[in-house]
Design a protein around this motif. Structure first.
Motif, PDB file in Angstrom:
ATOM      1  N   LEU A  38       0.919  -1.280  -0.074  1.00  0.00           N
ATOM      2  CA  LEU A  38       0.093  -0.016   0.044  1.00  0.00           C
ATOM      3  C   LEU A  38       0.958   1.323   0.135  1.00  0.00           C
ATOM      4  O   LEU A  38       0.561   2.284  -0.628  1.00  0.00           O
ATOM      5  CB  LEU A  38      -0.978   0.045   1.297  1.00  0.00           C
ATOM      6  CG  LEU A  38      -2.084  -0.855   1.224  1.00  0.00           C
ATOM      7  CD1 LEU A  38      -2.727  -1.099   2.555  1.00  0.00           C
ATOM      8  CD2 LEU A  38      -3.048  -0.661   0.119  1.00  0.00           C
ATOM      9  N   MET A  71       3.802  -8.363  -3.862  1.00  0.00           N
ATOM     10  CA  MET A  71       2.300  -9.051  -3.944  1.00  0.00           C
ATOM     11  C   MET A  71       2.332 -10.270  -3.799  1.00  0.00           C
ATOM     12  O   MET A  71       1.405 -10.924  -3.124  1.00  0.00           O
ATOM     13  CB  MET A  71       2.023  -8.464  -5.274  1.00  0.00           C
ATOM     14  CG  MET A  71       0.244  -9.059  -5.293  1.00  0.00           C
ATOM     15  SD  MET A  71      -0.785  -8.149  -4.357  1.00  0.00           S
ATOM     16  CE  MET A  71      -1.829  -7.464  -5.679  1.00  0.00           C
ATOM     17  N   PRO A  81      -2.987 -17.173   7.612  1.00  0.00           N
ATOM     18  CA  PRO A  81      -3.849 -16.549   8.735  1.00  0.00           C
ATOM     19  C   PRO A  81      -5.553 -16.778   8.341  1.00  0.00           C
ATOM     20  O   PRO A  81      -6.195 -17.010   9.285  1.00  0.00           O
ATOM     21  CB  PRO A  81      -3.678 -15.060   8.803  1.00  0.00           C
ATOM     22  CG  PRO A  81      -2.703 -14.814   7.551  1.00  0.00           C
ATOM     23  CD  PRO A  81      -2.326 -16.018   7.206  1.00  0.00           C
ATOM     24  N   LEU A  82      -5.890 -16.795   6.972  1.00  0.00           N
ATOM     25  CA  LEU A  82      -7.043 -17.063   6.733  1.00  0.00           C
ATOM     26  C   LEU A  82      -7.477 -18.443   7.086  1.00  0.00           C
ATOM     27  O   LEU A  82      -8.575 -18.760   7.678  1.00  0.00           O
ATOM     28  CB  LEU A  82      -7.502 -16.962   5.207  1.00  0.00           C
ATOM     29  CG  LEU A  82      -8.686 -16.999   4.583  1.00  0.00           C
ATOM     30  CD1 LEU A  82      -9.769 -16.010   5.244  1.00  0.00           C
ATOM     31  CD2 LEU A  82      -8.734 -17.128   3.055  1.00  0.00           C
ATOM     32  N   ILE A 145      -9.436  -3.299  -1.536  1.00  0.00           N
ATOM     33  CA  ILE A 145      -9.590  -4.871  -1.045  1.00  0.00           C
ATOM     34  C   ILE A 145      -9.341  -4.437   0.395  1.00  0.00           C
ATOM     35  O   ILE A 145     -10.095  -5.113   1.228  1.00  0.00           O
ATOM     36  CB  ILE A 145      -8.369  -5.492  -1.571  1.00  0.00           C
ATOM     37  CG1 ILE A 145      -8.500  -5.513  -3.192  1.00  0.00           C
ATOM     38  CG2 ILE A 145      -7.994  -6.719  -1.062  1.00  0.00           C
ATOM     39  CD1 ILE A 145      -7.434  -6.212  -3.816  1.00  0.00           C
ATOM     40  N   ALA A 146      -8.433  -3.484   0.984  1.00  0.00           N
ATOM     41  CA  ALA A 146      -8.230  -3.311   2.355  1.00  0.00           C
ATOM     42  C   ALA A 146      -9.456  -3.032   2.984  1.00  0.00           C
ATOM     43  O   ALA A 146      -9.884  -3.440   4.187  1.00  0.00           O
ATOM     44  CB  ALA A 146      -7.064  -2.203   2.430  1.00  0.00           C
ATOM     45  N   SER A 150     -11.294  -5.043   6.171  1.00  0.00           N
ATOM     46  CA  SER A 150     -11.548  -4.192   7.427  1.00  0.00           C
ATOM     47  C   SER A 150     -13.034  -4.513   7.498  1.00  0.00           C
ATOM     48  O   SER A 150     -13.730  -4.693   8.610  1.00  0.00           O
ATOM     49  CB  SER A 150     -11.264  -2.670   7.254  1.00  0.00           C
ATOM     50  OG  SER A 150      -9.929  -2.569   7.350  1.00  0.00           O
ATOM     51  N   ARG A 185      -9.948   1.827  11.796  1.00  0.00           N
ATOM     52  CA  ARG A 185      -9.017   0.595  11.256  1.00  0.00           C
ATOM     53  C   ARG A 185      -8.612   0.732  10.163  1.00  0.00           C
ATOM     54  O   ARG A 185      -7.483   0.098   9.754  1.00  0.00           O
ATOM     55  CB  ARG A 185     -10.025  -0.637  11.454  1.00  0.00           C
ATOM     56  CG  ARG A 185      -9.619  -1.631  12.748  1.00  0.00           C
ATOM     57  CD  ARG A 185     -10.675  -2.486  12.986  1.00  0.00           C
ATOM     58  NE  ARG A 185     -10.080  -3.837  12.374  1.00  0.00           N
ATOM     59  CZ  ARG A 185     -10.346  -4.927  13.247  1.00  0.00           C
ATOM     60  NH1 ARG A 185     -11.435  -4.960  14.382  1.00  0.00           N
ATOM     61  NH2 ARG A 185     -10.103  -6.055  12.755  1.00  0.00           N
ATOM     62  N   MET A 189      -4.609   1.425   8.497  1.00  0.00           N
ATOM     63  CA  MET A 189      -3.644   0.344   7.376  1.00  0.00           C
ATOM     64  C   MET A 189      -3.257   1.257   6.458  1.00  0.00           C
ATOM     65  O   MET A 189      -2.191   1.058   5.903  1.00  0.00           O
ATOM     66  CB  MET A 189      -4.658  -0.851   6.903  1.00  0.00           C
ATOM     67  CG  MET A 189      -5.071  -1.882   8.091  1.00  0.00           C
ATOM     68  SD  MET A 189      -3.772  -2.613   9.005  1.00  0.00           S
ATOM     69  CE  MET A 189      -3.144  -3.638   7.681  1.00  0.00           C
TER      70      MET A 189
HETATM   71  C1  HEM Z   1      -4.121  -6.155  -2.121  1.00  0.00           C
HETATM   72  C2  HEM Z   1      -4.160  -7.328  -1.549  1.00  0.00           C
HETATM   73  C3  HEM Z   1      -4.464  -7.069   0.002  1.00  0.00           C
HETATM   74  C4  HEM Z   1      -4.624  -6.085   0.715  1.00  0.00           C
HETATM   75  C5  HEM Z   1      -4.594  -4.631   0.659  1.00  0.00           C
HETATM   76  C6  HEM Z   1      -5.001  -6.502   2.259  1.00  0.00           C
HETATM   77  C7  HEM Z   1      -5.313  -5.823   3.141  1.00  0.00           C
HETATM   78  C8  HEM Z   1      -5.585  -6.426   4.624  1.00  0.00           C
HETATM   79  C9  HEM Z   1      -6.063  -5.454   5.620  1.00  0.00           C
HETATM   80  C10 HEM Z   1      -6.007  -3.997   5.595  1.00  0.00           C
HETATM   81  C11 HEM Z   1      -6.354  -6.122   6.582  1.00  0.00           C
HETATM   82  C12 HEM Z   1      -6.780  -5.895   7.999  1.00  0.00           C
HETATM   83  C13 HEM Z   1      -8.169  -5.719   8.195  1.00  0.00           C
HETATM   84  C14 HEM Z   1      -8.654  -5.262   9.576  1.00  0.00           C
HETATM   85  O1  HEM Z   1      -8.490  -5.925  10.279  1.00  0.00           O
HETATM   86  O2  HEM Z   1      -9.065  -4.048   9.625  1.00  0.00           O
HETATM   87  C15 HEM Z   1      -6.260  -7.726   6.151  1.00  0.00           C
HETATM   88  C16 HEM Z   1      -6.483  -8.718   6.978  1.00  0.00           C
HETATM   89  C17 HEM Z   1      -6.756 -10.301   6.250  1.00  0.00           C
HETATM   90  N1  HEM Z   1      -6.369 -10.253   4.979  1.00  0.00           N
HETATM   91 FE1  HEM Z   1      -5.639  -9.298   3.569  1.00  0.00          FE
HETATM   92  N2  HEM Z   1      -5.097  -7.939   2.208  1.00  0.00           N
HETATM   93  C18 HEM Z   1      -4.819  -8.278   0.948  1.00  0.00           C
HETATM   94  C19 HEM Z   1      -4.941  -9.651   0.131  1.00  0.00           C
HETATM   95  C20 HEM Z   1      -5.387 -10.451   0.749  1.00  0.00           C
HETATM   96  C21 HEM Z   1      -5.646 -12.079   0.519  1.00  0.00           C
HETATM   97  C22 HEM Z   1      -5.601 -12.394  -1.099  1.00  0.00           C
HETATM   98  C23 HEM Z   1      -6.114 -12.817   1.408  1.00  0.00           C
HETATM   99  C24 HEM Z   1      -6.545 -14.465   1.375  1.00  0.00           C
HETATM  100  C25 HEM Z   1      -5.892 -15.165   0.779  1.00  0.00           C
HETATM  101  C26 HEM Z   1      -6.261 -11.979   2.804  1.00  0.00           C
HETATM  102  C27 HEM Z   1      -6.369 -12.531   3.922  1.00  0.00           C
HETATM  103  C28 HEM Z   1      -6.539 -11.758   4.857  1.00  0.00           C
HETATM  104  C29 HEM Z   1      -7.030 -12.251   6.147  1.00  0.00           C
HETATM  105  C30 HEM Z   1      -7.571 -13.534   6.427  1.00  0.00           C
HETATM  106  C31 HEM Z   1      -7.271 -11.203   7.150  1.00  0.00           C
HETATM  107  C32 HEM Z   1      -7.384 -11.117   8.542  1.00  0.00           C
HETATM  108  C33 HEM Z   1      -7.111 -12.102   9.450  1.00  0.00           C
HETATM  109  C34 HEM Z   1      -7.596 -12.066  10.787  1.00  0.00           C
HETATM  110  O3  HEM Z   1      -7.971 -11.156  11.256  1.00  0.00           O
HETATM  111  O4  HEM Z   1      -7.794 -13.336  11.284  1.00  0.00           O
HETATM  112  N3  HEM Z   1      -5.781 -10.621   2.177  1.00  0.00           N
HETATM  113  N4  HEM Z   1      -5.905  -7.771   4.729  1.00  0.00           N
END
Ligand code: HEM
Length: 376
Positions: A38, A71, A81-82, A145-146, A150, A185, A189
Motif C-alpha cells: 500500500l 504482492m 491466517p485465513l 480490497i483493504a 476491514s 481501522r 492500515m
Molecule cells: C492487495 C491485497 C490485500 C490487501 C491490501 C489486504 C489488506 C488487509 C487488511 C487491511 C487487513 C486488516 C483488516 C482489519 O482488520 O481491519 C487484512 C487482513 C486479512 N487479510 Fe488481507 N489483504 C490483501 C490480500 C489478501 C488475500 C489475497 C487474502 C486471502 C487469501 C487476505 C486475507 C486476509 C485475512 C484472512 C485477514 C484477517 C485475518 C484475521 O484477522 O484473522 N488478504 N488484509
C-alpha cells in the motif's frame, strides 16, 4: 437469541494456543507485506511524477520492480491466517463473509486486476513511459480490497446486526454501516502503508545498487515519509483504540474472565512506544539536517522496527477481537480439542522447512549479480 451458528462437532486438531500463535505470526507477516504494497505503490507513483531530482525516478523504479514480488508475499502470507482464523472464528467469520458475499467474492477479481496493473505500472516505468495513472489505479484497487477486509473483520464482531442485514437482503449485496471502529481501522492500515513505506525506503538506501547520491536521496525521503505518516498512523491507531467498547478496554486491562488479555493490552502499549520512537528517529534521519543533526537508521534497524510494530499491533488486534466476541457470547477458548501430535509435529517440521526454503531463496536473491538501480 443466539446469533452464532452451532459449533462444528469435529474437534480442533491442535490446541487453541498453538493455532492462535501460528495465526498471529503469519498474520503479522501478511500485514508487513500489505503495508509495503500500500505504501510502496503510492510512493512509487508520486516519485515517478516528481521531477525535482533524477534520483526520484530511480527510486520509483526500484520500488516498482519489487512490488510484484511483494504482492506474492501479500497473497501467500494471507492464506495461512485465513485458514487459522476460519478454524478459530469460523462461526463468526463465515457468517459475515456470507452477508457481504458479493463484495467478498469480488476481492478475487479486484486482486487479479491489481496484480495485472502492477505489472503494467512496472513495465511502463521501465520503458520510460508515463505510468502514474496505472499505478494510482492499482493503489485505489488495493485500498478497496483493504476496505473490504476491514469491513468483514469488523462485521464478524457484530452478531447483533446480522439478522437485520440478512432480512434486508440475502444476496450479500449490502455493506454494513454504523460501526465506529471500521474507518479508523482502515485508515490505520492505509496510513501505516506510508509509514512502513518510509521505513522500506530507509532499508533500500543501504543497498549497494544505489549510487552515493541516490542513497542520500532515498534515506532522506524515507525518514521524512516515516516521520510524517507515522504520526498519522499513530493518530488512526489511537482513534481505533478509543472507539472500542468499554468492556473491551476493561478486558485489555486484565478485567475479564481471561486475565491473559492484559498481555494484549501491554502489546498495545509497546506498539505505541515503538511507533513514537520510530517517528522520532525517522524525523532525526529525515529532517535532522535542518537542525545540523547527523543521524541515520541502518537497513536492519528499519526492518526490525517494522516487524516489531506489526507483531505488537497484531497481538493487540487479536485481543480486541477475542474480547469483543467474548462480550457477545463467543468464547474462542471454549472448544473441544483432540490433538493429533504426530500431525502437529509433521506440520511444524514442514513449517520450519518451508521457512528454511524461503531463507535460502532470499539468500540466493541476495547473492545474485547486482545491477545498479539506475541502469536502463
Ligand atoms: C492487495 C491485497 C490485500 C490487501 C491490501 C489486504 C489488506 C488487509 C487488511 C487491511 C487487513 C486488516 C483488516 C482489519 O482488520 O481491519 C487484512 C487482513 C486479512 N487479510 Fe488481507 N489483504 C490483501 C490480500 C489478501 C488475500 C489475497 C487474502 C486471502 C487469501 C487476505 C486475507 C486476509 C485475512 C484472512 C485477514 C484477517 C485475518 C484475521 O484477522 O484473522 N488478504 N488484509
Amino acid at each position: 437469541m443466539q446469533s452464532f451458528p452451532a459449533v462444528d462437532p469435529i474437534p480442533l486438531p491442535a490446541p487453541v494456543w498453538l493455532l492462535k500463535l501460528l495465526h498471529i505470526v503469519t498474520l503479522a507477516l501478511h500485514f508487513v507485506a500489505v503495508e509495503m504494497l500500500l505504501g510502496g505503490l503510492l510512493l512509487a507513483v508520486l516519485l515517478s511524477l516528481y521531477r525535482g531530482s533524477p534520483a526520484s525516478l530511480v527510486a520509483a523504479r526500484a520500488l516498482a520492480r519489487r512490488l510484484t514480488v511483494v504482492m506474492t508475499f501479500v497473497i501467500n502470507l494471507a492464506v495461512p491466517p485465513l485458514l487459522f482464523s476460519q478454524v478459530l472464528y469460523g462461526r463468526a467469520l463465515y457468517t459475515s463473509s456470507v452477508l457481504i458475499g458479493l463484495y467478498w467474492i469480488a476481492i478475487i477479481g479486484l486482486l487479479m486486476l491489481t496484480y495485472w496493473l502492477l505489472y503494467r505500472f512496472t513495465g511502463r516505468l521501465e520503458a520510460g513511459k508515463s505510468a502514474w495513472w496505472v499505478g494510482l489505479s492499482a493503489w485505489l484497487l488495493a485500498g478497496c480490497i483493504a476496505r473490504l477486509l476491514s469491513t468483514n473483520m469488523t462485521l464478524m464482531l457484530r452478531p447483533e446486526v446480522w439478522r437485520k442485514m440478512y432480512s434486508a437482503s440475502a444476496m450479500g449485496a449490502y455493506l454494513p454501516t454504523g460501526d465506529p471502529t471500521l474507518t479508523p481501522r482502515w485508515l490505520m492500515m492505509m496510513a501505516g502503508g506510508l509509514f512502513i513505506g518510509g521505513l522500506w525506503l530507509i532499508y533500500l538506501s543501504g543497498r549497494s545498487t544505489f549510487t552515493a547520491k541516490e542513497k542520500l536521496f532515498v534515506a532522506d525521503l524515507g525518514g521524512k515519509v516515516a516521520a510524517i505518516f507515522g504520526v498519522l498512523y499513530l493518530a488512526a491507531g489511537l482513534w481505533a483504540a478509543i472507539a472500542q467498547p468499554e468492556i473491551v478496554k476493561a478486558g485489555l486491562a486484565g478485567q475479564s474472565i481471561y486475565p491473559l488479555y492484559r498481555f494484549a493490552g501491554f502489546a498495545g502499549h509497546v506498539w505505541l512506544a515503538l511507533v513514537v520512537c520510530t517517528v522520532l528517529v525517522s524525523a532525526a534521519a529525515g529532517f535532522g539536517k535542518l537542525a545540523n543533526i547527523q543521524f541515520s537508521l541502518s537497513s536492519w534497524e528499519a526492518v526490525l522496527l517494522a516487524v516489531l510494530i506489526e507483531i505488537t499491533f497484531t497481538v493487540y488486534r487479536d485481543g480486541v477481537r477475542d474480547l469483543t466476541l467474548l462480550s457477545k457470547g463467543y468464547d474462542v477458548w471454549d472448544r473441544v480439542v483432540v490433538t493429533n501430535w504426530w500431525v502437529v509435529g509433521l506440520f511444524l517440521v514442514l513449517f520450519v522447512l518451508g521457512l528454511g526454503v524461503i531463507g535460502w531463496l532470499v539468500s540466493v536473491a541476495a547473492r545474485a549479480r547486482k545491477v545498479m538501480e539506475g541502469a536502463a
